[in-house]
Design a protein around this motif. Structure first.
Motif, PDB file in Angstrom:
ATOM      1  N   PHE A 183       0.993  -1.196  -0.174  1.00 59.59           N
ATOM      2  CA  PHE A 183      -0.119   0.173  -0.078  1.00 59.59           C
ATOM      3  C   PHE A 183       1.021   1.300  -0.239  1.00 59.59           C
ATOM      4  N   ALA A 184       2.126   0.966  -0.323  1.00 58.90           N
ATOM      5  CA  ALA A 184       2.869   2.192  -0.438  1.00 58.90           C
ATOM      6  C   ALA A 184       2.356   3.522  -1.369  1.00 58.90           C
ATOM      7  N   ASN A 185       1.832   3.216  -2.238  1.00 56.61           N
ATOM      8  CA  ASN A 185       1.457   4.214  -3.598  1.00 56.61           C
ATOM      9  C   ASN A 185      -0.057   4.645  -2.925  1.00 56.61           C
ATOM     10  N   ASP A 186      -0.587   4.336  -1.802  1.00 54.22           N
ATOM     11  CA  ASP A 186      -1.883   4.589  -1.605  1.00 54.22           C
ATOM     12  C   ASP A 186      -2.217   5.606  -0.218  1.00 54.22           C
ATOM     13  N   PHE A 187      -3.328   6.154  -0.102  1.00 51.51           N
ATOM     14  CA  PHE A 187      -3.213   7.512   1.104  1.00 51.51           C
ATOM     15  C   PHE A 187      -4.038   6.583   2.370  1.00 51.51           C
ATOM     16  N   PRO A 197      -7.522   0.579  -0.977  1.00 47.69           N
ATOM     17  CA  PRO A 197      -6.330   0.533  -1.772  1.00 47.69           C
ATOM     18  C   PRO A 197      -6.653   0.456  -3.171  1.00 47.69           C
ATOM     19  N   SER A 198      -5.868   0.911  -4.270  1.00 46.45           N
ATOM     20  CA  SER A 198      -6.427   0.709  -5.412  1.00 46.45           C
ATOM     21  C   SER A 198      -6.227  -0.576  -6.228  1.00 46.45           C
ATOM     22  N   LYS A 199      -5.434  -1.412  -5.876  1.00 47.06           N
ATOM     23  CA  LYS A 199      -5.284  -2.714  -6.167  1.00 47.06           C
ATOM     24  C   LYS A 199      -5.990  -3.910  -5.805  1.00 47.06           C
TER      25      LYS A 199
END
Length: 443
Positions: free
Chosen positions: A128-132, A137-139
């Motif tokens: 989840f490094a690229n999510d806020f 989570p986007s994926k």
């Protein structure tokens, strides 16, 4: 109306006092037995009877180079697929409350017999490094809701899994092959002796990619109950017919409070599951044949809304999981990103021992084989620092082989390539995970 005399009142109070005192005595006795049992479980997990004081010192030097004595809690590792540090019994959720710390980190000696080997071709990874924080989570997909949180002071992000009837969480994993591995970390807060015996996390492999169990499935249920030994349950259906449902005896009450690392290996029909270093499930024909079960899902049941919370992070799915021993002997070279290190250091994470143990078995069986161990990093940080780090990590692997498995140091050489030989891009967590690896090359 019946009159209550002083004598009868005194007699009643005396009876109540005796009953209460006796009840407290029984309760204290039970608590004493539970404390004794918990201590026994802790000792069994952490003591290797065959380990000498000298070996202990060597293991400490591997885990914490330059330090002596009791090992400090590890920092989040710089490799994917392992625990992002041991945060103990998570001290709290952002915006929520937590439980007191219940234990320390695992050590390499405990994991030295850990035989899980992850797949060598990564299909999916998400920390989840690229999510806020606060977002879903986007994926991932779900038919309910959920959000990303942090636990305590750690920056690691976790997905909260809502508990309810048929609430599914489905990561965007490509179609599962016949042989693969699944790894993830679990967190939980709010657990106590009132946590239900039905409180479980179900990991499902299914032929349905939406929000139903499917006509063909296999699943394992991990218990969170704290007042009783519930065990790990497995079940399957093949063409709509249930063939297996069984519960394997397992006392996971301590482990579930310490953010356990879950490892699953699927080799065609065979299904195996480890909690930390211990294998609890090994069913040879649980999974339908022919890669019918192409989707992985998560589902929770039995948790009290607003009180008990369950989280997941560091999900890694990788194709393969083949026997690295045969591959090394036949091909003379293997590459793996399953050897884990603390972030920015050469401190080995205990989960690395599954792969290192297999390498030691090859060297012990094939006395004529010599190996070069080569470390690789991603592109984070400077070139010179990464080159130095890659060599130190290769040396740490050599040290483990020599010190724990008694391999002749003269049969092992080390090298490091830093970030100079990437096998994937360095612009995503998945790509970086592929680039952080260790090679073993026959000389």
């Amino acid at each position: 109306m019946k009159m209550i005399t002083k004598g009868s009142l005194f007699l009643g109070l005396l009876t109540l006092f005796v009953f209460t005192t006796d009840g407290n005595a029984q309760l204290l006795k039970k608590l004493g037995k539970r404390a004794e049992k918990a201590a026994e479980r802790t000792i069994e997990r952490r003591v290797d009877k065959e380990t000498s004081e000298k070996t202990d010192e060597v293991l400490d030097s591997i885990l914490e180079p330059g330090k002596k004595g009791k090992q400090a809690p590890p920092t989040p590792p710089d490799q994917t697929g392992g625990q992002q540090g041991n945060t103990g019994n998570v001290p709290g959720v952002q915006g929520g409350s937590g439980n007191p710390d219940a234990g320390g980190p695992k050590t390499i000696q405990v994991y030295s017999k850990f035989d899980f080997v992850p797949g060598d071709k990564q299909l999916f990874f998400d920390d989840f490094a690229n999510d806020f924080i606060g977002d879903f989570p986007s994926k991932w997909n779900t038919n309910a809701g959920g959000e990303l949180v942090t636990l305590g002071d750690s920056p690691q992000k976790w997905l909260e899994l809502k508990s309810g009837f048929n609430i599914y969480y489905v990561p965007d994993v490509p179609q599962l092959p016949e042989e693969y591995s699944i790894e993830f970390d679990i967190g939980a807060v709010g657990l106590d002796r009132q946590t239900s015996s039905t409180a479980k996390l179900r990991v499902i492999l299914t032929d349905d990619d939406k929000f139903s169990p499917g006509n063909n499935f296999a699943f394992a249920e991990i218990p969170f109950c704290q007042y009783s030994e519930i065990g790990v349950t497995v079940e399957n259906k093949i063409n709509g017919k249930r063939e297996i449902r069984s519960t394997v005896k397992a006392d996971l009450r301590d482990e579930i409070l310490e953010n356990p690392h879950i490892s699953i290996a699927v080799n065609k029909q065979r299904f195996r599951l480890w909690v930390n270093e211990v294998k609890y499930i090994d069913v040879p024909r649980l999974v339908a044949s022919g890669a019918v079960l192409h989707t992985v899902k998560f589902l929770t049941n039995g948790f009290k809304d607003g009180k008990e919370q369950v989280f997941i992070t560091n999900l890694k799915v990788a194709e393969g999981g083949v026997d690295l021993r045969r591959k090394l002997i036949s091909e003379g070279k293997i590459s793996t990103n399953a050897i884990l290190f603390d972030s920015g250091s050469a401190n080995l994470q205990p989960q690395s021992m599954g792969v290192i143990r297999q390498i030691s078995q090859v060297l012990l069986q094939e006395s004529a084989i010599n190996l070069k161990i080569v470390g690789h990093t991603d592109a984070d940080g400077g070139d010179a620092a990464n080159l130095k780090l890659s060599k130190e990590r290769a040396a740490a692997v050599k040290n483990a082989l020599v010190s724990i498995y008694n391999i002749d140091a003269g049969r092992l050489s080390v090298d490091g390539k830093g970030e100079s030989e990437p096998v994937s891009d360095n612009n995503s967590p998945e790509g970086k995970a592929q680039n952080r690896r260790v090679e073993f090359i026959r000389e």
